[in-house]
Design a protein around this motif. Structure first.
Motif: not given
Length: 246
Positions: A155-182
């Motif tokens: 979130l901090i990196r996103l806040m510090a990067t770029g300020n061009e007008p408009g609306c952008r969407v970003f996922n903040v995630s690991t990209g790794i799926g693990l089951s609740i059991g795992q």
């Protein structure tokens, strides 16, 4: 100093408990949507043009085989998820109407020492810290678990990067799926607990949902990648809980 300080509003307030949102939709929409409008309107009047809005992976729905990107279809399944999506559209409306620079951060499953006690990781941690057998509703769902320190850094990196007008969407995630059991198995290993076969209160015919988010767009924007594995994050969380004596 003659250095101009760029003001950024990161709008974190709202009702984030899904059960409370489901029980009281009017309050949920008031706190998560209408209050967002009021924050944005205050920003407009104060000439603060940079907005970062944390949202949730749940806007995508919960049954997806592949990691989701920001252009995938949204299909919220709960009142909470629908309030966050509605707030996202408000943010985009302001961004596009008034020249705001808006970034929306869709978080996957955030966990850590202070996560809400109703979350699945917190429930497992609580049971483990009491020396109890870990019993959860369903061990099959697959989630993208991100440690709180990584989520904040993203979130901090996103806040510090770029300020061009408009609306952008970003996922903040690991990209790794693990089951609740795992996740429970990893927790037991970290905590030095003998791992028993997990016991869910639902029968085994209840197939788990899958919700994993690609983080490539955020990486290309900011260079950010999560630094904690699930094992690292659960270790930090477990040690913190032990220090507190919870």
């Amino acid at each position: 100093s003659n250095v101009a300080i760029k003001s950024i509003v990161c709008h974190l307030a709202g009702l984030s408990h899904s059960g409370q949102c489901q029980a009281d939709p009017l309050t949920a929409y008031d706190l998560n949507v209408l209050q967002t409008v009021k924050v944005l309107e205050a920003c407009r009047k104060a000439n603060i043009m940079r907005i970062v809005f944390p949202s949730t992976a749940l806007v995508y729905g919960e049954n997806h085989t592949e990691p989701l990107t920001e252009t995938d279809t949204v299909a919220p399944q709960t009142i909470y998820a629908s309030t966050k999506l509605a707030a996202e559209t408000v943010v985009c409306g302001y961004g596009n109407s008034f020249g705001f620079s808006c970034d929306i951060a869709r978080f996957s499953n955030v966990y850590g020492p202070d996560c809400h006690p109703d979350t699945v990781v917190a429930a497992a941690l609580h049971q483990a810290s009491k020396g109890e057998e870990i019993v959860l509703n369903n061990f099959m769902p697959v989630r993208d678990f991100i440690y709180c320190a990584d989520a904040v850094e993203g979130l901090i990196r996103l806040m510090a990067t770029g300020n061009e007008p408009g609306c952008r969407v970003f996922n903040v995630s690991t990209g790794i799926g693990l089951s609740i059991g795992q996740m429970v198995e990893t927790l037991c290993r970290v905590a030095g607990i003998v791992y028993l076969n997990p016991r869910g209160s639902e029968n085994n015919l209840s197939f788990g949902s899958r919700l994993i988010l690609s983080n490539l767009k955020l990486f290309h924007r900011t260079g950010w990648k999560p630094s904690y594995s699930l094992e690292d994050g659960l270790y930090e969380t477990w040690e913190n809980i032990k220090k507190r004596g919870q």
